[in-house]
Structures are given as C-alpha cells and as structure tokens.
Design a protein around this motif. Sequence first.
Motif, PDB file in Angstrom:
ATOM      1  N   SER A  14       6.043 -21.040 -45.559  1.00  8.78           N
ATOM      2  CA  SER A  14       7.217 -20.440 -46.186  1.00  8.78           C
ATOM      3  C   SER A  14       7.580 -21.136 -47.488  1.00  8.78           C
ATOM      4  O   SER A  14       8.336 -20.598 -48.296  1.00  8.78           O
ATOM      5  CB  SER A  14       8.415 -20.460 -45.229  1.00  8.78           C
ATOM      6  OG  SER A  14       8.929 -21.777 -45.067  1.00  8.78           O
ATOM      7  N   GLU A  15       7.042 -22.315 -47.720  1.00  5.13           N
ATOM      8  CA  GLU A  15       7.271 -23.062 -48.950  1.00  5.13           C
ATOM      9  C   GLU A  15       6.260 -22.711 -50.037  1.00  5.13           C
ATOM     10  O   GLU A  15       6.374 -23.191 -51.166  1.00  5.13           O
ATOM     11  CB  GLU A  15       7.208 -24.567 -48.669  1.00  5.13           C
ATOM     12  CG  GLU A  15       8.348 -25.087 -47.807  1.00  5.13           C
ATOM     13  CD  GLU A  15       9.678 -25.016 -48.542  1.00  5.13           C
ATOM     14  OE1 GLU A  15       9.913 -25.844 -49.429  1.00  5.13           O
ATOM     15  OE2 GLU A  15      10.476 -24.097 -48.225  1.00  5.13           O
ATOM     16  N   ASP A  66       3.486 -16.328 -52.077  1.00  2.00           N
ATOM     17  CA  ASP A  66       2.716 -15.380 -51.267  1.00  2.00           C
ATOM     18  C   ASP A  66       1.233 -15.386 -51.629  1.00  2.00           C
ATOM     19  O   ASP A  66       0.364 -15.271 -50.756  1.00  2.00           O
ATOM     20  CB  ASP A  66       3.279 -13.967 -51.416  1.00  2.00           C
ATOM     21  CG  ASP A  66       4.554 -13.759 -50.613  1.00  2.00           C
ATOM     22  OD1 ASP A  66       4.927 -14.667 -49.844  1.00  2.00           O
ATOM     23  OD2 ASP A  66       5.169 -12.682 -50.751  1.00  2.00           O
ATOM     24  N   LEU A 105       7.215 -14.528 -43.057  1.00  2.00           N
ATOM     25  CA  LEU A 105       7.546 -15.658 -43.921  1.00  2.00           C
ATOM     26  C   LEU A 105       8.749 -15.337 -44.807  1.00  2.00           C
ATOM     27  O   LEU A 105       9.560 -16.218 -45.105  1.00  2.00           O
ATOM     28  CB  LEU A 105       6.337 -16.039 -44.779  1.00  2.00           C
ATOM     29  CG  LEU A 105       5.131 -16.583 -44.014  1.00  2.00           C
ATOM     30  CD1 LEU A 105       4.012 -16.932 -44.986  1.00  2.00           C
ATOM     31  CD2 LEU A 105       5.508 -17.803 -43.179  1.00  2.00           C
ATOM     32  N   ARG A 158      12.075 -17.628 -44.917  1.00  2.00           N
ATOM     33  CA  ARG A 158      12.703 -18.173 -46.134  1.00  2.00           C
ATOM     34  C   ARG A 158      14.183 -17.828 -46.176  1.00  2.00           C
ATOM     35  O   ARG A 158      15.006 -18.648 -46.597  1.00  2.00           O
ATOM     36  CB  ARG A 158      11.991 -17.623 -47.369  1.00  2.00           C
ATOM     37  CG  ARG A 158      10.550 -18.100 -47.523  1.00  2.00           C
ATOM     38  CD  ARG A 158       9.889 -17.501 -48.767  1.00  2.00           C
ATOM     39  NE  ARG A 158       8.473 -17.816 -48.815  1.00  2.00           N
ATOM     40  CZ  ARG A 158       7.492 -16.926 -48.728  1.00  2.00           C
ATOM     41  NH1 ARG A 158       7.782 -15.628 -48.619  1.00  2.00           N
ATOM     42  NH2 ARG A 158       6.230 -17.314 -48.775  1.00  2.00           N
ATOM     43  N   ARG A 159      14.528 -16.628 -45.731  1.00  2.00           N
ATOM     44  CA  ARG A 159      15.930 -16.209 -45.783  1.00  2.00           C
ATOM     45  C   ARG A 159      16.795 -17.003 -44.809  1.00  2.00           C
ATOM     46  O   ARG A 159      17.915 -17.399 -45.138  1.00  2.00           O
ATOM     47  CB  ARG A 159      16.039 -14.706 -45.493  1.00  2.00           C
ATOM     48  CG  ARG A 159      15.581 -13.815 -46.643  1.00  2.00           C
ATOM     49  CD  ARG A 159      15.925 -12.368 -46.383  1.00  2.00           C
ATOM     50  NE  ARG A 159      15.137 -11.798 -45.296  1.00  2.00           N
ATOM     51  CZ  ARG A 159      13.943 -11.248 -45.441  1.00  2.00           C
ATOM     52  NH1 ARG A 159      13.371 -11.204 -46.638  1.00  2.00           N
ATOM     53  NH2 ARG A 159      13.294 -10.740 -44.405  1.00  2.00           N
ATOM     54  N   GLY A 189      15.838 -19.915 -43.232  1.00  2.00           N
ATOM     55  CA  GLY A 189      15.630 -21.356 -43.332  1.00  2.00           C
ATOM     56  C   GLY A 189      14.851 -21.978 -42.199  1.00  2.00           C
ATOM     57  O   GLY A 189      14.710 -23.204 -42.135  1.00  2.00           O
ATOM     58  N   LYS A 223      11.771 -30.489 -46.923  1.00  2.00           N
ATOM     59  CA  LYS A 223      11.669 -30.277 -48.366  1.00  2.00           C
ATOM     60  C   LYS A 223      11.749 -31.604 -49.128  1.00  2.00           C
ATOM     61  O   LYS A 223      12.265 -32.596 -48.631  1.00  2.00           O
ATOM     62  CB  LYS A 223      12.794 -29.350 -48.837  1.00  2.00           C
ATOM     63  CG  LYS A 223      12.784 -27.968 -48.178  1.00  2.00           C
ATOM     64  CD  LYS A 223      14.007 -27.166 -48.601  1.00  2.00           C
ATOM     65  CE  LYS A 223      14.064 -25.796 -47.921  1.00  2.00           C
ATOM     66  NZ  LYS A 223      13.043 -24.887 -48.446  1.00  2.00           N
TER      67      LYS A 223
END
Length: 252
Positions: A139-140, A143, A173, A177-178, A180, A200
């Motif tokens: 997710s970091e 795409d 993913l 991301r939305r 967390g 992070k």
Amino acid sequence: MQSLDRAFELLEGLADAGRPVSLSELAEASGLPMPTAHRLLKFLTGQGYVRQEPDKRYALGLRLIRLGQSASRGLGTWATPYLSRLVARFEETANMAILQGDSCVYVAQVSSPQSMRMFTEVGKVVMPHCTGVGKAIMSELPDREVLSMLDRTGMPARTEHTIVTPQAMLEVLGEARRRGYALDDGEQEVGVRCVAVPVKGLPFLAAMSVSGPSGRVTMDAVDDIAPVIQEVAAEASAAFPAPDRVAALATP
C-alpha cells in the motif's frame, strides 16, 4: 569512495532484480561502463558477496546472509518492545516484516500467551499478495510498482480466499490506503485474520501486524486493533535509531 558507491549500486541492482542477471543488464541498469561493472563484480565475487552462475549471470552471494542475519537481529531488538505492547493489549501474536526484493521477511515476533495462536518463524519469507504485512507494505508503493512486483511473483492461491488477480489487489490496496491498514482474512491460512499497518518513515519498507484466530480477531475487534497498531507503529518509527546507531543495535 566512488568505487564503493558503484559496488553498492550493483548489489542493490541484483537485489532489486530478484533473479540472476547478466553483466550487460547490470551495466545498463547501473549506468556503469561494462569494464567497470565487470571489474567490480569480479571483486565482489571473490569476496563471496556475489556469485556467478554456470550461465555467467550474476546473483547475490551467500556471504550476504551473515550480514542480513545481523541486521535482522538489530531490527528485532528495536521492534520487540513495541510488539510486546501490542501483545499485552490484545493477547494476540504481533509481528514485524520488511520487504526484501519481491518477498516479505519476518524480522521480529512476540507470541500470544494463548494456547491457540498464530505462529510464524522469524526469518520466514512469504509472498506479499496473501499476507497482511505484504499488503500493508504494498500500500506504500505506487500501483505501477505493485503491478510489476505481482507480475514477477505471480499470485498463487494459498487458500480459497486468496486474492489472485492484479486488479482485485489494486482495489484492496486502495481501500487499505484510505483506512490506513490492511487485512489478511484467511488468505494465507484458513481461520486466521491479520491486521497490519505500514511502518512509515523508515529507510526500508516495513509493516507491523496483529494476528490470531478469526473467532477472536473478529471484524468488530479489527476496529479496535487497527488504531492501536497505527499508534504503536508511529512511535516505533519515531524512535528508529539514527544510522550511526544501527550497527550497535546489530550486536548480539
């Protein structure tokens, strides 16, 4: 110093490739002249940090394993107190994993005190598409990098719940991301649910997770677990040692 920089560029190129590569590929990827790349690879091969396959392609050498094990011990020393806090709070197993090449490697774990618990060995290598830590790490990434990784690794089904198409993974993913955090809902092992968040701000990609039987780690419980992992991961990141202290952490 220039030669040292170039040697590390070649080692990182081999790690990124995730497969044996030719001299010409390495030279092109690193931007080094072929004679320079060949000279450095010959030196690294002689030291055991690179090996040459029978087909003349190059791969990372076995001597790097010792360095990796030492670094992993250091990460475990740093991460364990934070994982212990998660176990004390939820009584479920807590893990930390990092991305190495196209795989996720568990570098620290604190086990649940309960008799029925999730267990994985430190050092175990898993595929990212079917694990909570893997999805949190992906997710970091942009795409396009996720798609490239999945193209290289494939997406084999570990269970009937495993996500096996790139487009479905991109959608999952996006949701991760939305909100967390990412979930592994029986995708690696039936009956196990894992809540994972990216850690992070580190010089590498990493994730922390809490895992346990689906009967205890219910979807209602996820709502309580995820914010706490996020908080603990943020504290761990803020306390990550400066580069001049990393070597000291790696001392057994």
